[in-house]
Scaffold this motif. Structure first.
Motif, PDB file in Angstrom:
ATOM      1  N   VAL B 325       0.901  -1.135   0.027  1.00  0.00           N
ATOM      2  CA  VAL B 325       0.034   0.053  -0.006  1.00  0.00           C
ATOM      3  C   VAL B 325       0.869   1.264  -0.085  1.00  0.00           C
ATOM      4  O   VAL B 325       0.502   2.137  -0.626  1.00  0.00           O
ATOM      5  N   ILE B 326       1.796   1.291   0.823  1.00  0.00           N
ATOM      6  CA  ILE B 326       2.808   2.239   0.974  1.00  0.00           C
ATOM      7  C   ILE B 326       3.560   2.691  -0.593  1.00  0.00           C
ATOM      8  O   ILE B 326       3.707   3.637  -0.942  1.00  0.00           O
ATOM      9  N   SER B 327       3.869   1.529  -0.920  1.00  0.00           N
ATOM     10  CA  SER B 327       4.652   1.444  -2.343  1.00  0.00           C
ATOM     11  C   SER B 327       3.898   1.885  -3.344  1.00  0.00           C
ATOM     12  O   SER B 327       4.144   2.828  -4.081  1.00  0.00           O
ATOM     13  N   ALA B 329       0.995   3.818  -3.136  1.00  0.00           N
ATOM     14  CA  ALA B 329       0.956   5.374  -2.837  1.00  0.00           C
ATOM     15  C   ALA B 329       2.161   6.190  -3.580  1.00  0.00           C
ATOM     16  O   ALA B 329       1.899   7.100  -4.099  1.00  0.00           O
ATOM     17  N   ALA B 330       3.308   5.650  -3.049  1.00  0.00           N
ATOM     18  CA  ALA B 330       4.518   6.427  -3.312  1.00  0.00           C
ATOM     19  C   ALA B 330       4.533   6.382  -5.146  1.00  0.00           C
ATOM     20  O   ALA B 330       5.056   7.359  -5.713  1.00  0.00           O
ATOM     21  N   GLY B 331       4.496   5.098  -5.582  1.00  0.00           N
ATOM     22  CA  GLY B 331       4.555   5.114  -6.985  1.00  0.00           C
ATOM     23  C   GLY B 331       3.638   5.807  -7.946  1.00  0.00           C
ATOM     24  O   GLY B 331       3.769   6.421  -8.848  1.00  0.00           O
ATOM     25  N   VAL B 332       2.207   5.829  -7.423  1.00  0.00           N
ATOM     26  CA  VAL B 332       1.267   6.642  -8.019  1.00  0.00           C
ATOM     27  C   VAL B 332       1.726   8.069  -7.802  1.00  0.00           C
ATOM     28  O   VAL B 332       1.528   8.849  -8.882  1.00  0.00           O
ATOM     29  N   PRO B 376      -1.619  -0.061  -9.721  1.00  0.00           N
ATOM     30  CA  PRO B 376      -1.121  -0.328  -8.383  1.00  0.00           C
ATOM     31  C   PRO B 376      -2.027  -1.496  -7.896  1.00  0.00           C
ATOM     32  O   PRO B 376      -1.253  -2.288  -6.913  1.00  0.00           O
ATOM     33  N   SER B 377      -2.992  -1.969  -8.379  1.00  0.00           N
ATOM     34  CA  SER B 377      -3.831  -3.194  -7.753  1.00  0.00           C
ATOM     35  C   SER B 377      -3.121  -4.267  -8.081  1.00  0.00           C
ATOM     36  O   SER B 377      -2.752  -5.117  -7.242  1.00  0.00           O
ATOM     37  N   ALA B 378      -2.362  -4.471  -9.406  1.00  0.00           N
ATOM     38  CA  ALA B 378      -1.501  -5.500  -9.725  1.00  0.00           C
ATOM     39  C   ALA B 378      -0.214  -5.480  -8.907  1.00  0.00           C
ATOM     40  O   ALA B 378      -0.060  -6.534  -8.475  1.00  0.00           O
TER      41      ALA B 378
END
Lengths: 230, 407
Positions: B325-327, B329-332, B376-378
């Motif tokens: 989830v943190i990743s 959020a950061a990635g998006v 992100p879901s993937a």
């Protein structure tokens, strides 16, 4: 098996094999612990006391012999069954660092009841009662790192006792405490033993624990050397 | 909050620096995927827009065989009636008839071959941007003798605004040569060397007169209300306007290289996703195992006090979920920011040919919804799958081995 027997071992041995070297940690050991006993298993390092407690608790399996705890033969259980059995019948107190650091005092004590599926209201009431008994009700929101060594062990005692198991196994519970704190802790456990009739089995080489116990079993080279009731 | 989720969150926050770095590494992978996808889509959309909007149109209708033979007699069947039908076609935003001829163009100094288009300047504004590319003069605004040519052709012919040129081409109805004189009324700079060297434009009525075409035309350029219609081969439009003698085609048929490039780009994004997934897998596995090895005694205690193997595995999967989830959020955020900044400034590759089309506008990443929910879901699901390896390790952990120094 007698009704008040909590632990019964018959001919239990444990041999560790490393390459071609065989180490006989336990020779045939027969031990019976009755309900309400306050027993210390003492002996020098390498005498087999930790191995005996590991086997009695189902954390390790004997090379031969049989172990019964609370009337159940443990060698036939699967890992999942053993986990459930430990959760329901055994309370553990370890030397140190045995609390979950990310859980508060209250959550550490609550954890085992959570595993057992005890309803939230009952969990809260039992946690409160137990923390009152060990004198830590004012510190329920603290994390283990915010407590002294003695306070951490009192939390461990509360956690071990909160689900009212058949027996509490304690591995050198005072090893990392100063003598005054250790003595106070032992007095508290003895008090709980007398008031609640809870069965305790310690492994130790602390003379103070040996003196405060009501039964002293000594091990030497993997064999029971003496078994004295006071 | 659920007890185990709370535990997973706190465990993840125990070593904030490690969690931050791992999340950043995984998040950068996701951001790279979002950026690559956005840039590829933006580039292709830009090129398709250039290809269709500059001159070609999103679709074209011709007489069958005209595109291969360029025979001036192969005019669009029932052309004048077709214009009437097209005017009431709800899918179509604009359309423009054109005549098309191979021609010779000559000035007093030089000569060359061109593709001569006869255009209706008003109708043409709805389907192409030719008028905006005229940098000198105007776009066929004068009399019927005006001609617009590219700047490169003007250089070759050594002509400027107002100079005379002569057009020679085959006329319809027998193939006799027709010749007409024009005055340079506009000079075009499209950015495409091919267009600026090889195209010339005159008014359609003058071209019809010169080449004996009557009210007919060779090509009908079409712009849809929804550009996606041009790619929808199932639309009845194609059969309705194609018919027996005519052929209606969208840009994927008119420029097949571009359609192929789009397919290849999807494959390229898939390859990028696979590579980034590998990085994510290694990052997540490494982080979880580091965390697990650090807390062996603690896991031993959890097993000893009665935590079942499956629950042990779920504790690890829960920590992986927090990391994911943190990743994500950061990635998006990083993906959006990098795409947004690039979109604001654009990447200037103008003048370069790609898939048969000259890039004329700066490339800008284009956002689409799936970048912000599917990827992100993937990532989340993939992280959970990857975490099963350390989770199984934790589940199979021997409590005695884990707590070597205690019970």
């Amino acid at each position: 098996m007698e009704k008040d027997l909590v632990i019964e071992t018959r001919g239990v041995t444990r041999t560790y094999v490393t390459g071609e070297v065989k180490v006989h940690a336990l020779h045939p050991v027969d031990l019976a612990v009755r309900r309400g006993e306050f027993t210390a298993v003492a002996g020098p390092s390498g005498s087999g006391k930790t191995t005996l407690l590991n086997i009695v608790s189902g954390l390790d399996t004997p090379s031969s012999g049989k172990v019964k705890l609370a009337g159940r033969e443990m060698s036939a259980m699967t890992q999942a069954e053993l986990s459930d059995f430990r959760r329901d019948h055994i309370g553990f107190i370890f030397q140190a660092y045995n609390l979950i650091p990310v859980l508060t005092v209250e959550e550490n004590v609550e954890y085992i009841m959570l595993l057992r599926g005890v309803p939230a209201g009952e969990r809260a009431a039992r946690v409160k009662r137990m923390l009152d008994e060990v004198g830590l009700s004012g510190k329920k929101g603290r994390f283990p790192s915010q407590l002294s060594g003695g306070q951490q062990q009192r939390v461990a005692i509360a956690r071990a006792m909160v689900s009212e198991p058949d027996i509490i196994l304690a591995d050198e519970p005072t090893a990392n405490l100063d003598s005054a704190t250790g003595s106070a802790l032992m007095d508290m456990m003895r008090d709980l033993n007398e008031k609640r009739g809870m069965t305790f089995l310690f492994s130790t080489h602390d003379r103070m624990i040996m003196e405060k116990s009501t039964r002293l079993v000594t091990l030497k080279d993997g064999r029971i050397d003496s078994d004295t009731k006071k | 909050m659920n007890f185990y989720l709370k535990m997973a969150w706190r465990n993840s926050m125990r070593n904030k620096r490690r969690t931050f770095l791992a999340s950043l590494a995984v998040g950068l992978g996701l951001a790279a995927l979002i950026f690559t996808d956005g840039l590829t889509i933006g580039m292709l959309d830009g090129i398709i827009d250039t290809a269709t909007g500059t001159f070609m149109g999103q679709a074209q209708i011709h007489r069958k065989g005209f595109r291969d033979a360029m025979d001036p007699d192969l005019v669009v069947e029932d052309g004048p009636a077709l214009l009437g039908r097209m005017a009431s076609e709800p899918l179509v935003r604009a359309f423009a008839p054109r005549t098309v001829s191979f021609a010779m163009i000559a000035s007093p100094s030089n000569s060359g071959s061109v593709m001569l288009y006869g255009l209706d300047p008003e109708a043409e504004r709805g389907v192409s941007r030719l008028d905006r590319m005229v940098k000198e003069g105007d776009f066929l605004a004068g009399d019927g003798y005006a001609i617009v040519i590219g700047a490169a052709l003007a250089d070759t012919l050594e002509v400027g605004l107002g100079d005379k040129v002569v057009i020679t081409a085959a006329s319809a109805g027998g193939g006799d040569l027709a010749q007409g004189m024009f005055r340079v009324g506009g000079i075009m700079k499209s950015g495409s060397r091919a267009m600026d060297s090889n195209l010339a434009f005159v008014r359609i009525d003058r071209a019809r007169e010169l080449f004996n075409l009557g009210e007919n035309f060779h090509e009908l350029a079409v712009a849809f209300r929804d550009v996606k219609n041009a790619e929808d081969a199932s639309l009845p439009f194609w059969k309705e306007y194609g018919g027996a003698d005519n052929q209606a085609e969208g840009w994927p048929e008119l420029v097949p290289e571009l359609a192929a490039a789009r397919g290849m780009s999807a494959f390229g994004i898939l390859i990028t996703a696979v590579i980034l997934s590998g990085i994510v897998a290694l990052g997540v596995t490494n982080t979880l195992f580091m965390s697990l090895y650090e807390r062996m005694f603690e896991f031993g205690v959890l097993r000893a006090v009665g935590t079942r193997p499956l629950r042990m595995a779920l504790i690890i999967v829960g920590e992986a979920a927090v990391l994911a989830v943190i990743s994500a959020a950061a990635g998006v955020f990083i993906g959006w920011l990098s795409s947004h900044l690039t979109a604001v400034h654009g990447l200037d590759y103008s003048g370069i040919d790609y898939a048969g089309v000259t890039i004329l506008e700066p490339l800008r990443p284009r956002f689409r919804a799936l970048q912000f929910w599917l990827y992100p879901s993937a990532l989340f699901i993939f992280t959970l799958i990857v975490s099963l390896y350390p989770a199984v390790y934790a589940a199979r952990m021997n409590p005695v081995e884990a707590m070597r120094k205690s019970l």
